[in-house]
Design an enzyme around this catalytic site. Sequence first.
Site, PDB file in Angstrom:
ATOM      1  N   VAL A 488     -50.251 -11.747  76.819  1.00  0.00           N
ATOM      2  CA  VAL A 488     -49.237 -11.632  75.760  1.00  0.00           C
ATOM      3  C   VAL A 488     -48.459 -10.325  75.899  1.00  0.00           C
ATOM      4  O   VAL A 488     -47.226 -10.306  75.797  1.00  0.00           O
ATOM      5  CB  VAL A 488     -49.903 -11.730  74.372  1.00  0.00           C
ATOM      6  CG1 VAL A 488     -48.903 -11.376  73.271  1.00  0.00           C
ATOM      7  CG2 VAL A 488     -50.465 -13.125  74.143  1.00  0.00           C
ATOM      8  N   ALA A 489     -49.176  -9.228  76.135  1.00  0.00           N
ATOM      9  CA  ALA A 489     -48.523  -7.918  76.247  1.00  0.00           C
ATOM     10  C   ALA A 489     -47.589  -7.869  77.453  1.00  0.00           C
ATOM     11  O   ALA A 489     -46.432  -7.435  77.355  1.00  0.00           O
ATOM     12  CB  ALA A 489     -49.577  -6.819  76.341  1.00  0.00           C
ATOM     13  N   TRP A 491     -46.322 -10.383  79.024  1.00  0.00           N
ATOM     14  CA  TRP A 491     -45.245 -11.356  78.839  1.00  0.00           C
ATOM     15  C   TRP A 491     -44.100 -10.757  78.035  1.00  0.00           C
ATOM     16  O   TRP A 491     -42.932 -11.021  78.321  1.00  0.00           O
ATOM     17  CB  TRP A 491     -45.790 -12.596  78.134  1.00  0.00           C
ATOM     18  CG  TRP A 491     -44.759 -13.631  77.815  1.00  0.00           C
ATOM     19  CD1 TRP A 491     -44.244 -14.573  78.659  1.00  0.00           C
ATOM     20  CD2 TRP A 491     -44.103 -13.831  76.551  1.00  0.00           C
ATOM     21  NE1 TRP A 491     -43.306 -15.342  77.999  1.00  0.00           N
ATOM     22  CE2 TRP A 491     -43.210 -14.900  76.712  1.00  0.00           C
ATOM     23  CE3 TRP A 491     -44.197 -13.207  75.315  1.00  0.00           C
ATOM     24  CZ2 TRP A 491     -42.418 -15.365  75.662  1.00  0.00           C
ATOM     25  CZ3 TRP A 491     -43.398 -13.667  74.268  1.00  0.00           C
ATOM     26  CH2 TRP A 491     -42.524 -14.730  74.455  1.00  0.00           C
ATOM     27  N   HIS A 492     -44.438  -9.920  77.049  1.00  0.00           N
ATOM     28  CA  HIS A 492     -43.389  -9.275  76.260  1.00  0.00           C
ATOM     29  C   HIS A 492     -42.604  -8.277  77.101  1.00  0.00           C
ATOM     30  O   HIS A 492     -41.373  -8.265  77.066  1.00  0.00           O
ATOM     31  CB  HIS A 492     -44.009  -8.548  75.057  1.00  0.00           C
ATOM     32  CG  HIS A 492     -44.259  -9.428  73.885  1.00  0.00           C
ATOM     33  ND1 HIS A 492     -45.448 -10.079  73.677  1.00  0.00           N
ATOM     34  CD2 HIS A 492     -43.471  -9.784  72.841  1.00  0.00           C
ATOM     35  CE1 HIS A 492     -45.387 -10.775  72.568  1.00  0.00           C
ATOM     36  NE2 HIS A 492     -44.200 -10.619  72.029  1.00  0.00           N
ATOM     37  N   ASP A 493     -43.317  -7.438  77.829  1.00  0.00           N
ATOM     38  CA  ASP A 493     -42.651  -6.418  78.644  1.00  0.00           C
ATOM     39  C   ASP A 493     -43.713  -5.681  79.445  1.00  0.00           C
ATOM     40  O   ASP A 493     -44.878  -5.623  79.044  1.00  0.00           O
ATOM     41  CB  ASP A 493     -41.887  -5.413  77.767  1.00  0.00           C
ATOM     42  CG  ASP A 493     -40.752  -4.741  78.528  1.00  0.00           C
ATOM     43  OD1 ASP A 493     -40.693  -4.927  79.761  1.00  0.00           O
ATOM     44  OD2 ASP A 493     -39.948  -4.040  77.891  1.00  0.00           O
TER      45      ASP A 493
END
Length: 608
Positions: A488-489, A491-493
């Site tokens: 998730v992290a 994937w965000h940036d």
Amino acid sequence: MGPLSLFRSIYDLDTLDTRFTSSASVPYQTVIDARSDPATSREPLGKNLPVQTSPPKWRTPEFYFYYIIFVLAVPLMFWIPYKVSGPTDHRYHKYERFLSDGWVPGRKVDVSDSQYHTFRENLPYMAMLLLFHPLLRKAWNTVYPAPGRSNDSGGAARLEQRASFDYVFAILYLFILHGFSAFKVLLILNINYRLATGLPKRYIPLATWAFNIPVLFANELCQGYHYKDIASYLAPPLVEWGAWMDSYGGLMSRWEVLFNLTILRLISFNLDYYWSVDKRNASSLEKKQLDASQLSERDRVTIPADFRDYTFRNYLAYAVYAPLYLTGPIITFNDYICQSKHRAASIERPRTIRYAVRFALVLLSMELILHFNYVGAISKANPVWGEYTASQLSLLSFMNLHIIWLKLLIPWRLFRLWALVDGIDPPENMVRCVSNNYSTQLFWRSWHRSYNRWLIRYIYVPLGGSSFRTWRQAARSILTYLLVFTFVALWHDIQMRLLIWGWLIVLFMAPEWIAASLFPRRKWESRPTEYRMLCCVGAVGNVLMMISANLVGFALGLDGLEVIIKSILQDWSGVIFLITSCACLFVGIQVMFEIREEERRKGVTLKC
């Protein structure tokens, strides 16, 4: 319908998303039929009532005391940030340059956040597109009518009509948005499709992840693969041509910024295709004796599409479906195909109108906050946080979290509204207000909910899910959560602070899991009030940890959080403010408990 009843209907959970008030395993047409059935008209139309619910507490002395706290605390929470966000504050000149002329008399507006500023500037054009796109589809349907639609129980004719339009519009949409960079998007989509449909079944999952994860990073690191840079490596004489192509980047030249969402759809198509290999949709429907036109939401997602539907046209139409392409919400390929074949019964015009009104009210709320709270501009001016009191610093940060929530909520709701108008019902991304959460685990089920459902289907469940019955299972479950939130992290940036944010979320979930095992509800059945108070104390700690994690990940970073903590604890006034804040949180969480209990009394049980 009176004004109060109308207001309640607008803010009813059923208006937000029928998935919240009806079972995922029951076709929504059954709920519609039950409305006019005298035998069931008195029964809840949503999920089953729990075995036991407590009596309402809204008119008890305890809650009358809570109302007094609300009347005093809530206005103060708005007043303190407002007082430091105006010309009368001696620090106003430091951040005034980040403010713009507003439409509220006597106030400027804080549009220093580039993401929301871009959305705000383009909102009129997106509103016109929301109206133009469905009208264009109607024109397409008139020119290219679906053959044999009246006898098409399987929905193939409707799919042919809708997917053909979506395919053509997707290509035009890509070139309008990204100019010549549309070729890069199409190339990535084509390679991903060939991996899924051209490899032996056993290689598809590995190939899917091995391709899409590096692409996720490469898009960011290579800044969208400029044609000029490509030409300088492969064909130096064409560098000028490459520079010319880069200059025509469409309305959104940085296509890679929002391509992360498309990556999720590419993975969804590949894995849905992988799970459909050697299966036939018809046999699944016949085995379960299901009507293809009245599938439940769960069946739309889990039952594979017909093997003939995994075509490149349908794949491109799904991956670049215009209403959901830029921001989502996310739907699976199976769900897209099913809804393209048969219009979801949950799409009803009165509900869509109420949803549009609710969107307009949320947009108005954001505008008013930005006119009276300048936390974004204050942060942009590199302030000396030590000049602010503990209460000012804490409430500015707390309000900043609401602005972050709103700037994500508004585009998600606008584009979901567009999809509803167009005949596709995606999941609602935000279940509750950011202030109406007390559980770390449940908070992440309701924040970006469609993404959470995607993570569960394609990562969490394949990794084995979670169980805390034994210490070994608990350790494996924590590792699973770490892997999920690491994805998730990233994937965000690709930023260290986001990795820290993801790991902090898992760390802050651990106390909740431990408390649940040490204080199981069944041992407190004879003492419900004491158990409620005990849970509320733990929930206050949860809220403080959630605020800290989100400030690290999306607002201030670790350094900023450290400044806040030091400012609060440096003298007794800050400590008193912290104690007072915890007491107010305690009251607010008691109201949250009762809100959820009231939902259960109505037959609605949300796991968030």
